[in-house]
Design a protein around this motif. Structure first.
Motif, PDB file in Angstrom:
ATOM      1  N   HIS A 125      -7.233  -8.318  10.777  1.00  0.00           N
ATOM      2  CA  HIS A 125      -8.020  -8.929  11.536  1.00  0.00           C
ATOM      3  C   HIS A 125      -8.541 -10.222  11.044  1.00  0.00           C
ATOM      4  O   HIS A 125      -9.023 -10.576   9.775  1.00  0.00           O
ATOM      5  N   TRP A 170      -0.342  12.632   9.491  1.00  0.00           N
ATOM      6  CA  TRP A 170       0.720  13.474   8.863  1.00  0.00           C
ATOM      7  C   TRP A 170       0.394  14.876   8.808  1.00  0.00           C
ATOM      8  O   TRP A 170       1.181  15.900   9.096  1.00  0.00           O
ATOM      9  N   THR A 204       0.728   4.438  -0.817  1.00  0.00           N
ATOM     10  CA  THR A 204       0.180   5.772  -0.182  1.00  0.00           C
ATOM     11  C   THR A 204       0.397   5.639   1.152  1.00  0.00           C
ATOM     12  O   THR A 204       0.976   6.648   1.795  1.00  0.00           O
ATOM     13  N   LEU A 205      -0.067   4.567   1.921  1.00  0.00           N
ATOM     14  CA  LEU A 205       0.221   4.356   3.257  1.00  0.00           C
ATOM     15  C   LEU A 205       1.567   4.501   3.681  1.00  0.00           C
ATOM     16  O   LEU A 205       1.989   5.221   4.739  1.00  0.00           O
ATOM     17  N   TYR A 216      -0.676   4.558  15.344  1.00  0.00           N
ATOM     18  CA  TYR A 216       0.642   5.129  15.236  1.00  0.00           C
ATOM     19  C   TYR A 216       1.684   5.044  16.225  1.00  0.00           C
ATOM     20  O   TYR A 216       2.953   4.311  16.228  1.00  0.00           O
ATOM     21  N   ALA A 223      -7.121   2.982   6.713  1.00  0.00           N
ATOM     22  CA  ALA A 223      -5.962   2.877   7.274  1.00  0.00           C
ATOM     23  C   ALA A 223      -5.212   4.224   6.611  1.00  0.00           C
ATOM     24  O   ALA A 223      -4.566   4.811   7.147  1.00  0.00           O
ATOM     25  N   VAL A 224      -5.045   4.189   5.176  1.00  0.00           N
ATOM     26  CA  VAL A 224      -4.595   5.254   4.761  1.00  0.00           C
ATOM     27  C   VAL A 224      -4.775   6.800   5.138  1.00  0.00           C
ATOM     28  O   VAL A 224      -3.952   7.790   5.335  1.00  0.00           O
ATOM     29  N   LEU A 228     -16.645  -8.053  11.030  1.00  0.00           N
ATOM     30  CA  LEU A 228     -15.555  -9.107  10.915  1.00  0.00           C
ATOM     31  C   LEU A 228     -15.770 -10.117  11.900  1.00  0.00           C
ATOM     32  O   LEU A 228     -15.783 -11.304  11.622  1.00  0.00           O
ATOM     33  N   HIS A 279     -12.619  -5.876   4.421  1.00  0.00           N
ATOM     34  CA  HIS A 279     -11.036  -6.034   4.480  1.00  0.00           C
ATOM     35  C   HIS A 279     -10.800  -5.042   3.308  1.00  0.00           C
ATOM     36  O   HIS A 279      -9.610  -4.314   3.461  1.00  0.00           O
ATOM     37  N   TYR A 321       3.053   8.155   3.634  1.00  0.00           N
ATOM     38  CA  TYR A 321       2.993   9.115   4.932  1.00  0.00           C
ATOM     39  C   TYR A 321       3.503   8.534   6.106  1.00  0.00           C
ATOM     40  O   TYR A 321       4.047   9.227   7.044  1.00  0.00           O
ATOM     41  N   LEU A 322       3.505   7.139   6.439  1.00  0.00           N
ATOM     42  CA  LEU A 322       3.948   6.615   7.532  1.00  0.00           C
ATOM     43  C   LEU A 322       5.452   6.839   7.556  1.00  0.00           C
ATOM     44  O   LEU A 322       6.069   7.131   8.617  1.00  0.00           O
ATOM     45  N   ARG A 347     -13.254   1.844  11.577  1.00  0.00           N
ATOM     46  CA  ARG A 347     -12.617   0.759  12.178  1.00  0.00           C
ATOM     47  C   ARG A 347     -13.427  -0.167  13.063  1.00  0.00           C
ATOM     48  O   ARG A 347     -13.356  -1.303  13.122  1.00  0.00           O
ATOM     49  N   LEU A 400      -1.929  -5.726  14.889  1.00  0.00           N
ATOM     50  CA  LEU A 400      -3.307  -5.636  14.317  1.00  0.00           C
ATOM     51  C   LEU A 400      -3.439  -4.547  13.386  1.00  0.00           C
ATOM     52  O   LEU A 400      -3.327  -3.343  13.756  1.00  0.00           O
ATOM     53  N   LYS A 401      -3.741  -4.880  12.210  1.00  0.00           N
ATOM     54  CA  LYS A 401      -4.081  -3.660  11.274  1.00  0.00           C
ATOM     55  C   LYS A 401      -5.511  -3.157  11.499  1.00  0.00           C
ATOM     56  O   LYS A 401      -6.649  -4.019  11.634  1.00  0.00           O
ATOM     57  N   PRO A 402      -6.014  -2.013  11.270  1.00  0.00           N
ATOM     58  CA  PRO A 402      -4.952  -0.818  10.944  1.00  0.00           C
ATOM     59  C   PRO A 402      -4.371  -0.500  12.414  1.00  0.00           C
ATOM     60  O   PRO A 402      -4.843  -0.386  13.315  1.00  0.00           O
ATOM     61  N   ILE A 403      -2.938  -0.071  12.107  1.00  0.00           N
ATOM     62  CA  ILE A 403      -2.090   0.280  13.196  1.00  0.00           C
ATOM     63  C   ILE A 403      -2.372   1.501  13.706  1.00  0.00           C
ATOM     64  O   ILE A 403      -2.887   2.402  13.258  1.00  0.00           O
ATOM     65  N   GLU A 416      -3.602   7.518   8.227  1.00  0.00           N
ATOM     66  CA  GLU A 416      -2.256   7.756   8.240  1.00  0.00           C
ATOM     67  C   GLU A 416      -1.844   9.240   7.651  1.00  0.00           C
ATOM     68  O   GLU A 416      -0.953   9.908   8.328  1.00  0.00           O
ATOM     69  N   ARG A 455      10.153  11.865  10.650  1.00  0.00           N
ATOM     70  CA  ARG A 455      10.104  13.171  11.566  1.00  0.00           C
ATOM     71  C   ARG A 455      10.396  12.657  13.115  1.00  0.00           C
ATOM     72  O   ARG A 455      10.800  13.856  14.007  1.00  0.00           O
ATOM     73  N   GLU A 509       0.863  -1.250   0.070  1.00  0.00           N
ATOM     74  CA  GLU A 509      -0.159  -0.093   0.087  1.00  0.00           C
ATOM     75  C   GLU A 509       0.849   1.218   0.074  1.00  0.00           C
ATOM     76  O   GLU A 509       1.388   1.694   1.189  1.00  0.00           O
ATOM     77  N   LYS A 545       7.042   9.456   6.305  1.00  0.00           N
ATOM     78  CA  LYS A 545       7.345  10.751   6.850  1.00  0.00           C
ATOM     79  C   LYS A 545       7.034  11.096   8.199  1.00  0.00           C
ATOM     80  O   LYS A 545       7.990  11.794   8.696  1.00  0.00           O
ATOM     81  N   ARG A 546       6.070  10.266   8.640  1.00  0.00           N
ATOM     82  CA  ARG A 546       5.984  10.540  10.332  1.00  0.00           C
ATOM     83  C   ARG A 546       7.084   9.842  11.286  1.00  0.00           C
ATOM     84  O   ARG A 546       7.642  10.575  11.901  1.00  0.00           O
ATOM     85  N   VAL A 550       0.772  16.771  12.029  1.00  0.00           N
ATOM     86  CA  VAL A 550       2.279  17.076  12.263  1.00  0.00           C
ATOM     87  C   VAL A 550       2.570  18.275  11.421  1.00  0.00           C
ATOM     88  O   VAL A 550       3.051  19.382  11.805  1.00  0.00           O
TER      89      VAL A 550
END
Lengths: 164, 384
Positions: free
Chosen positions: A87, B182, A17-18, A111, B174-175, B223, B167, A21-22, B216, A106-109, B178, A28, A15, A24-25, B185
């Motif tokens: 999950h 950002w 795009t994920l 941060y 999630a994106v 699920l 899913h 951004y991840l 979520r 577990l996703k979604p994480i 994220e 930083r 993924e 970048k964070r 920040v």
């Protein structure tokens, strides 16, 4: 653990795009970050550069997360992998790779949770590495070399293990 | 009943058990009488014109007529699908036998009773005419079971489809999470923003995060619902599970002035079931109860948890004196995604999940409710 330690993190997730951004964070936050978008790419990158912690998505086309972290471990035995799992997939994930991964998240994480886990994984890595280093140093002393021989061998080890 | 004339039947068509009776008319009569008395089917005899001549005990029970009330009346009096029945009768007259997979009788109250029906023509050699024998078996239980199974299948199917979609949705969610992290920040680092601007941007981004968390929560619940992890059955103390669940919700109840009363039977029979799943059900039912009281009144709320033994099953009652469920919603509350809670509060999954769990465990769940008085949920579980 002092945060300023340079923790080298390898991110692996299809993924993009994920990861953008991840990364970048995390950059930083003070981590050194390399983002890769497949298991294959990660294994290639790991052949050239050393990392402390890998964050691997379990479900990826091609080489999956479990496979990837096993391969990484072969290349860099002290590297700690954090596997991200969706999950429901956690049971299979645990079965196939419990021994190798540092932790399954577990996703979604979350941060903050991820950042903490990366730091813990880093400490584990350092601990293992130092234990092994000490073991080998003792080995060198036992080998009955002269003082100069020992110094030389230990310096070589320091370099290998990245310990000053 | 008298003697039975079987001359009209071809000897090879006779059931072998019948030959054991030999010519003992008395034994044959007793045999027949026992069948009529104890068979679980509606067994009846009609003359050629369709007048009822005899009627079995079970027939009396199902249709709520006594034999003497009904003998001598045309069979149409106890049939709901008259046309279908008359058709069957005429086919039977020609062919000797007919089977109707589903045909409704009508009981004294006028309610249809679905049966599968077999009609047999019996020639009456003495009078040179014939009679009809009818055997009807209630479809009620089988049909209900079939309906239940179809529904469970549909739910499972829906669950599988949903989990695929969920899913796929999880990834973009999630994106988004994220990206908003950002942006937070960026906003805190940005120079040249007025404090109020900075605050407004920060709040907007926090709201995005809040909403992704909500997504979520929903996907997680779907699920959970879809996951077909086989229930792990074991023997355990039902009261302990109930007590734990109540403990879990007690502080919330106390804060809302609700008293939870436990009314447990003495020496509960051991239950063989899945305590974790049951806990999920009880938490659901109890928090619904708490919610209904919170909505309904400000004081004197009471939730009663009662256990008892009925019909070889253990029954758990969870009753509240909350708002109750309006009559017109009774049909809907077990529907997937149906909720009366304000958006963001309910997912419409709680009760369908409860029902799914209980049915998988071989139990039943039902409820009674009166608006303004309260609601009682009944959970029945098989005894070990």
């Amino acid at each position: 653990m002092e945060e300023k330690a340079d923790i080298r993190v390898l991110l692996i997730d299809d993924e993009e795009t994920l990861l953008e951004y991840l990364s970048k964070r995390l950059l930083r936050e003070g981590f050194t970050v390399k983002a890769t978008f497949s298991g294959e790419e990660a294994v290639e990158v790991a052949a050239d550069d050393n990392f402390d912690v890998a964050v691997v998505d379990l479900k990826m086309p091609g080489m999956d997360g479990v496979e990837t972290q096993k391969k990484l471990k072969k290349i860099q035995p002290f590297l700690q992998s954090i596997v991200l799992t969706g999950h429901g997939a956690i049971d299979t994930a645990l079965e196939s790779g419990r021994q190798d991964a540092y932790k399954y998240l577990l996703k979604p994480i979350e941060y903050d949770n991820l950042v903490d886990t990366i730091k813990e994984a880093y400490e584990k890595k350092v601990e293992l590495q130092q234990a092994k280093f000490r073991e080998e140093v003792e080995e060198i002393y036992r080998s009955g070399r002269g003082a100069r021989g020992i110094k030389k061998a230990v310096n070589k080890l320091r370099k290998i293990y990245g310990i000053d | 009943m008298g003697s039975i004339d079987t001359k009209g039947l071809d000897s090879e068509k006779r059931h072998p058990g019948f030959s054991a009776l030999g010519d003992d008319a008395h034994l044959a009569g007793a045999y027949l009488a026992s069948i009529l008395e104890h068979s679980g089917d509606i067994i009846f005899m009609l003359n050629e014109e369709g007048t009822i001549l005899s009627f079995s005990k079970r027939g009396e029970e199902i249709l709520q007529y006594s034999e003497k009330d009904i003998v001598g009346h045309p069979v149409q009096a106890i049939v709901h699908d008259v046309e279908a029945f008359e058709n069957a009768l005429s086919v039977c007259g020609k062919k000797g036998r007919v089977i109707v997979p589903e045909l409704a009788f009508r009981n004294r109250a006028g309610t249809p009773e679905s049966c599968d029906l077999c009609l047999i023509r019996i020639p009456n050699g003495q009078k040179d005419d014939h009679v009809f024998l009818g055997i009807g078996r209630e479809l009620h239980c089988e049909k209900k079971l079939q309906d239940d199974l179809t529904r469970v299948d549909r739910l499972a199917e829906l669950g599988r489809a949903a989990s695929g979609i969920v899913h796929d949705i999880n990834n973009p969610v999630a994106v988004i999470g994220e990206i908003s992290g950002w942006m937070e920040v960026l906003i805190s680092d940005a120079s040249g923003l007025r404090p109020d601007e900075r605050e407004e941007l920060a709040k907007a981004v926090r709201d995005i995060e809040k909403q992704t968390r909500r997504c979520r929560a929903i996907t997680r619940q779907v699920l959970n619902f879809a996951r077909e992890s086989a229930s792990e059955k074991r023997t355990f103390d039902l009261h302990e599970v109930l007590q734990n669940t109540v403990q879990f919700l007690r502080s919330e109840a106390v804060s809302k002035n609700i008293e939870i009363v436990l009314d447990f039977m003495e020496s509960p029979p051991p239950v063989q079931s899945d305590p974790e799943r049951l806990e999920q059900v009880f938490i659901n039912l109890l928090s619904n109860a708490v919610y209904s009281i919170k909505e309904g009144r400000t004081q004197g709320g009471e939730i009663r948890v009662k256990t008892s033994k009925t019909d070889g099953m253990v029954e758990i009652l969870i009753s509240d004196n909350g708002t109750g469920i309006p009559e017109e919603l009774h049909e809907k509350i077990f529907e997937l995604f149906y909720t009366t809670k304000p958006s963001g509060k309910g997912t419409g999954l709680g009760l369908p999940i409860c029902r799914n769990i209980i049915e998988k465990l071989g139990g039943e769940i039902s409820f009674k409710s009166e608006p303004g008085v309260g609601t009682t949920f009944f959970v029945r579980l098989p005894v070990a």
